[in-house]
Structures are given as structure tokens and as C-alpha cells.
Design a protein around this motif. Sequence first.
Motif, PDB file in Angstrom:
ATOM      1  N   LEU A 112      50.140  38.432  43.211  1.00  0.00           N
ATOM      2  CA  LEU A 112      50.152  38.881  41.814  1.00  0.00           C
ATOM      3  C   LEU A 112      49.004  38.305  41.012  1.00  0.00           C
ATOM      4  O   LEU A 112      48.867  38.600  39.821  1.00  0.00           O
ATOM      5  N   THR A 113      48.197  37.462  41.643  1.00  0.00           N
ATOM      6  CA  THR A 113      47.037  36.886  40.950  1.00  0.00           C
ATOM      7  C   THR A 113      45.790  37.315  41.680  1.00  0.00           C
ATOM      8  O   THR A 113      45.753  37.299  42.921  1.00  0.00           O
ATOM      9  N   PRO A 114      44.761  37.718  40.972  1.00  0.00           N
ATOM     10  CA  PRO A 114      43.537  38.154  41.648  1.00  0.00           C
ATOM     11  C   PRO A 114      42.857  36.987  42.327  1.00  0.00           C
ATOM     12  O   PRO A 114      42.996  35.837  41.920  1.00  0.00           O
ATOM     13  N   ALA A 115      42.155  37.287  43.412  1.00  0.00           N
ATOM     14  CA  ALA A 115      41.384  36.253  44.097  1.00  0.00           C
ATOM     15  C   ALA A 115      40.288  35.742  43.173  1.00  0.00           C
ATOM     16  O   ALA A 115      39.760  36.467  42.330  1.00  0.00           O
ATOM     17  N   ALA A 116      40.006  34.442  43.322  1.00  0.00           N
ATOM     18  CA  ALA A 116      38.982  33.844  42.469  1.00  0.00           C
ATOM     19  C   ALA A 116      37.653  34.541  42.709  1.00  0.00           C
ATOM     20  O   ALA A 116      37.253  34.799  43.842  1.00  0.00           O
ATOM     21  N   ALA A 117      37.002  34.854  41.618  1.00  0.00           N
ATOM     22  CA  ALA A 117      35.698  35.512  41.732  1.00  0.00           C
ATOM     23  C   ALA A 117      34.682  34.528  42.282  1.00  0.00           C
ATOM     24  O   ALA A 117      34.714  33.349  41.946  1.00  0.00           O
TER      25      ALA A 117
END
Length: 330
Positions: A112-117
Motif C-alpha cells: 500500500l506504500t509506493p517504493a522509494a524513488a
Amino acid sequence: MRRLTLSPLPSRRRTAVIWPAAVAGTIALTLTAEHAAHAAPPEPALTSLPPAPRSLGMPVLAAVTPPTTYTVKPGDTVWDIARAHGLDTAAVLAANGLASDAVIRPGHVLALTPAAAPAPPAPAAPEAAPRTHEVRPGDTVSAIARANGVSLDAVLSANGLTRASIIYPGDVLRIPADSPAPAPAPAAVAPATAPGLDAEQSDNARLIIRVGRELGVSDRGILIALGTAMQESWLRNLDWGDRDSLGLFQQRPSTGWGTPAQILDRERSTRVFYGGAADPNGTATRGLLDIPGWDQLPYADAAQAVQISAYPDRYAQWEQPATTWLAVLG
């Protein structure tokens, strides 16, 4: 029958009752004491600040950390899951590497959290402006490299040169900015003598090696110089020789190699043997570096091209010993 005649009752008259003083005082005290028993106790005098009111215990609500994953249940869609967690559908798809038409099944675990850019690449350091050096009389590639704090090989590579290349006054060499000269290794103490040589011969061999290094001569060129000097003078600075030949390389004043004093100057005669752009004799004589393709010639032929000896084959015997001398003294 006897009639009774009732006489009227006398009327009541309020009469003041006069109590003796002692009785009155007793009653007063009794009433006062009784009143005092039912009265509120007197307030105590304030001798300090009143205690702070006791605070009511309020429950502390722990911070609620939003879930980072979600296990798919029957009937779930990515859109429903994203909306339930206040997320954008596209963000959930991207976080899980899903296409917009991807099918999810019960039991799948979605992030539910995007991967770190990824961190942005560091800006490239500005490229240093290229440096150049115009060759002056007496310059050598090794001396130019040393003066500019870069390695000899870096200067040779930047200008398409080899260790056998000749540079001339007026040539412009490019000095690479990103090839610092290697840090000097701790100096090893060289032995006083090399195998087969005494102290004088070893000292002369060490001088021939040093001058060759300063001129940027390859190891093969230095080996040829060592073997030539051994064949011509036994690596000794002779003040005599065949006809007017003198010095380490038995050079002749009568054929333009210099005055007797110049030929007996060991360092100068060595530089004249190597020749090239830094030759003290200029173009009056031809040294090893002045011979086209010298580094491709057999060992004895390269030496003979400089010396023009009556016994050209004798130089070859010193190739292997010269290799040992260079390894020990160089």
C-alpha cells in the motif's frame, strides 16, 4: 336529679415568666452549645497555597500507523482497496508493478506504500579545462609529465605517443587533467652492486638507467644503452680508446660527438647516446631515439645503428646481463 351548674373557665392570660438569672444563663449556654454542635466547622486559616487540583486521568490515544500491506479478499478490486485506504488506484498499481487490467486473487498481498524513488544522480563535476604544454628545447615527455603532476603514461596516451616517440620544440602536448601521477612507492634501497659488476660499473649503470628514465626511454632502450656501454668500455668512463675514442660509449671528438671534456662528462655522453629531441648535440649526431623503428630492431642491430662498430655482433651477448642489471639497479 341534681343539676350541675358549670361555671365558666377562667380565660387564659399570657403571663411573662421571669426566670432567675442563673437559669437563663444556663439555658443560653445550652442553646449556644447545641447550635454550635450543628454549625459548619470553621474554615482553617490559609498557611500555604492550596494543592493543585487532581487531574482526571484521560486515556492517551496511540498514533495509528496505516497498514503498509493488504491481503486480498474475495470480491476485492484494486480500486476498492485503494479507496478504502485513501490511496490513488494508479499509485497502488505502480507500487505492486501491476497493469491497469491486472487480475488480483484472494490471498495476494498488495503493498500500500509506493517504493522509494531512487535518489537523483549526483550532478557531474564540471570538466576541467584542458591544459597544454608547448615543447621547448631540452624538454622530455617524462619531465613535462612530472612538472604537471601527471603520469608519463597518461601524457603519452593523451597525445598518441609511445615511449619511443620523439618530441620537437614547438610541438603542443595535451596534459590530461584526470590522470594524476601515481604516488611514489617507498624507495627501496638498491644494492651497491649488480651481479657481475663492481662498484664503479654499478654506479655508471645506475646513471645510464636514471638518464633513460628522465628522458622517457623504454626499458628496452635502457637495456640497449647498458649493453652498448659494457661492450665499448666495460661500463667505465675511460679516458682512452681506439684512436680518439673516449668515455662510456667510446664516442669520438673527430666525428662530432663533442669535445673530449664533453665526452668524458658521463651524463652528457649518455644523453648523446640516447639522442632524440633532448640531445645536447642536436642533429650533429644520431642517437638511439633518432633511428626510425629502433624499438623493432634486434638488440645488437639497434646498438650497431648508433655505434657503427667493426664488431656489430658482440653487443648481443650483453642483452641478458643488462636485463639483470636493470632489474637490480633500476
